[in-house]
Design an enzyme around this catalytic site. Structure first.
Site, mmCIF file in Angstrom:
data_model
loop_
_atom_site.group_PDB
_atom_site.id
_atom_site.type_symbol
_atom_site.label_atom_id
_atom_site.label_comp_id
_atom_site.label_asym_id
_atom_site.label_seq_id
_atom_site.Cartn_x
_atom_site.Cartn_y
_atom_site.Cartn_z
ATOM 1 N N GLU A 428 0.824 -1.219 0.000
ATOM 2 C CA GLU A 428 0.000 0.000 0.000
ATOM 3 C C GLU A 428 0.853 1.263 0.000
ATOM 4 O OE1 GLU A 428 -2.625 0.028 3.433
ATOM 5 O OE2 GLU A 428 -1.135 -0.903 4.717
ATOM 6 N N ASP A 452 -4.813 3.129 0.587
ATOM 7 C CA ASP A 452 -3.575 3.844 0.886
ATOM 8 C C ASP A 452 -2.659 3.960 -0.325
ATOM 9 O OD1 ASP A 452 -3.581 4.803 3.581
ATOM 10 O OD2 ASP A 452 -3.716 2.705 4.210
ATOM 11 N N CYS A 499 -7.329 -5.918 -0.917
ATOM 12 C CA CYS A 499 -8.358 -5.719 0.104
ATOM 13 C C CYS A 499 -8.768 -4.259 0.228
ATOM 14 C CB CYS A 499 -7.893 -6.273 1.449
ATOM 15 S SG CYS A 499 -6.350 -5.564 2.016
#
Ligand code: PEP
Ligand code: MG
Length: 570
Positions: A428, A452, A499
């Site tokens: 991320e 992120d 995710c």
């Protein structure tokens, strides 16, 4: 009326107003003090038994932390000072038990409400809740919400945990509350139970609605219509019908394995923040938990959950999932999430600061117990461990060193764990993508966190509304990073999941499939839709499309192309 859209969906039905409970208690002189005392003690006993049952039920459904409130309510009824105040009131003033309860609890409530400490002040609501429970038992009064015979839309000032835990969820079409925010208890419960809700409506909601009024609740837009006109009703009936049809169509995918049109197996999993979310994911046909956000276990409380408490939650989660994978992410605190009991510095740029793995490595006394708890739970299911925010190889090495220490300690202490538990990282931070080949050699899987990754790649704060339109995974730079990550993972022979929110985006799905994503993890509500779209694409079609998308220069072109093919498919 307009409120906060707290839980999505549409409901049309009859209103049931939760009564304000002050009514019904009359102060009466009594002659038989003994009898009144006996009634009081019996009521306390019944209340304690009821609370115990609710605590167990809530623990089963939602977890220990959520159930704690009922244990605390039970403890209020153990307080000798409170009990003797109640007894004295009856003996000295010779009044009926319910009036004594009302007066004594009101006094305690006021005392707490006046306290300096915000946490103690909030306890006034618990005292009030317990007092009302006792009065209800003493007066034999039926709670209108307890024994619902027909489907209703509940209208209330706010709903307490006791209220929602009692509800027959099959009979509740929606919630509307005057108070509350998106993170209030009612809102969280409604989302977990999949019931549409609008909260924080304010104004004169309670004066405007009467029982039996026709109500429409639009949990997507945060709107409530009371006795609406025929046009509005017709419009919403159409919306509701479409929504129900779609639900029926998608239900066929619930027990089906997620596969592409040409039969490639892809895992469609869900994200969870507590045990109740896991139930939600399973109910929607999720094939795993691709992200268990553990930070919620640490939030909204006064002190850190210890190793045993964490172990209990992770173990329950692992047992619920059985053979299906459960990816537990270690503490991701900092940024927009902080803990009152951990000293965290005031930062100019919290998202670039003392966050997640950085804080954990700096405070092994916080991190190690979590690693130990996850390891201990690994014995009970298909647990995988994931570190957030990895940007440096050194971080991964240091975290793994602590994990090794934790394993050695557990071994020495005679605790069992799954020694082959997979360990992965969230990708991320752009730096992790750049060194993905090296990282991939050290881990068992990658999970791309687009929330992120977008923020750090494009330098766009994910919570700043003013630039929210710039926070997009349809950006060509972000899309290339996603492809690079998956390729690096596959070169090293590990699986790559996602995710972040992008994983549940139906329009985006052919791109992710086309670049070879192995696992998609998303909010429970998106799972069935994604399974359906997956079943419409072949790998070949998706990879050709992905290749073309990667040649496009702007978000607009990318979206337009995806919309074109989406239309052609449906
Ligand atoms: C992400 O960053 O994409 C992610 C899934 O983690 P979180 O939203 O919890 O930061
Ligand atoms: Mg993240």
């Amino acid at each position: 009326m307009k409120g906060i859209a707290a839980s999505p969906g549409i409901a049309i039905g009859r209103a049931l107003k939760k009564k304000e409970k002050e009514i019904g208690v009359q102060r009466k002189e009594i002659t038989n003090v003994e009898k009144e005392l006996e009634m009081l003690h019996e009521a306390i006993q019944t209340a304690k038994e009821d609370l115990k049952k609710i605590e167990e039920k809530t623990q089963e459904r939602m977890g220990k932390k959520e159930a704690e409130i009922f244990a605390a309510h039970g403890m209020i009824l153990e307080d000798p000072e409170l009990i003797s105040s109640l007894e004295k009131k009856i003996e000295e003033e010779k009044i009926n038990a319910e009036a004594a309860v009302q007066e004594v609890f009101a006094g305690y409530g006021e005392m707490f409400a006046a306290m300096e400490d915000e946490y103690m002040r909030a306890r006034a609501a618990d005292i009030d809740d317990v007092g009302k429970r006792l009065i209800k038992i003493l007066t034999g009064e039926q709670d209108e919400m307890e024994d619902l015979h027909e489907e209703v839309i509940i209208i209330a000032r706010d709903l307490t945990p006791s209220d929602t835990s009692q509800l027959d969820v099959k009979k509740v079409l929606a919630f509307v509350t005057k108070e509350g925010s998106r993170t209030s208890h009612t809102a969280i419960m409604a989302r977990s139970m999949g019931i549409p809700a609008v909260v924080g409506v304010g104004g004169d909601l309670l004066e405007q609605v009467s029982d039996e009024d026709q109500v429409i609740v639009d949990g997507n837009e945060g709107r409530v219509f009371i006795n609406p006109g025929t046009d509005t009703t017709a419009e919403y009936e159409k919306k509701l019908k479409r929504h129900l049809e779609e639900k029926r169509r998608l239900a066929a995918f619930k027990d089906k394995e997620a596969r592409t049109a040409d039969g490639k197996r892809v895992e469609v999993a869900g994200n969870a923040g507590n045990l109740l979310d896991i139930d939600g994911v399973l109910e929607e046909g999720g094939e795993g938990i691709g992200l268990f956000r553990t930070e919620f276990l640490y939030m909204d409380r006064k002190e850190m959950p210890d190793e045993d408490e964490q172990f209990e939650v992770y173990r329950k989660a692992a047992e619920k999932m059985g053979e299906r994978p459960l990816v537990i992410r270690t503490l991701d605190i900092g940024g927009d999430k902080d803990l009152p009991y951990l000293e965290q510095p005031e930062e100019m740029n919290p998202f670039l600061g003392y966050r997640a793995i950085r804080m954990c490595l700096d405070q092994p006394e916080v991190f190690k117990p979590q690693l130990r708890a996850i390891l201990r739970a690994s014995k009970y299911g298909n647990v995988k461990l994931m570190y957030p925010m990895i940007a440096f190889m050194e971080e991964l090495q240091a975290a793994n060193k602590l994990l090794k220490e934790a394993k050695n300690e557990l071994k020495e202490e005679g605790h069992e764990y799954d020694n082959s538990m997979e360990v992965g990282i969230m990708v991320e931070v752009p730096a992790a993508v750049i060194i993905a080949d090296e990282l991939a050699a050290e881990v068992d899987f990658f999970s791309i966190g687009t929330n992120d990754l977008v923020q750090y790649t494009l330098a766009v704060d994910r919570i700043n509304e003013k630039i929210a339109h710039l926070h997009t995974h349809y950006n060509p730079a972000v899309m290339r990073l996603i492809k690079q990550t998956i390729e690096a993972g596959h070169r090293a022979g590990i699986w790559v999941g996602m995710c972040g929110e992008a994983a549940g985006d139906e329009l985006y799905l052919p791109f992710l499939l086309g670049v070879g994503l192995d696992e998609f993890s998303m909010s429970a509500v998106s799972i069935l839709g994604i399974k359906e779209i997956l079943s419409l694409w072949t790998v070949k079609e998706a990879s050709e499309l992905a290749e073309e998308l990667l040649t496009l220069k702007t978000e607009k072109e990318i979206r337009t192309k995806l919309k074109e093919v989406q239309k052609a498919q449906k």
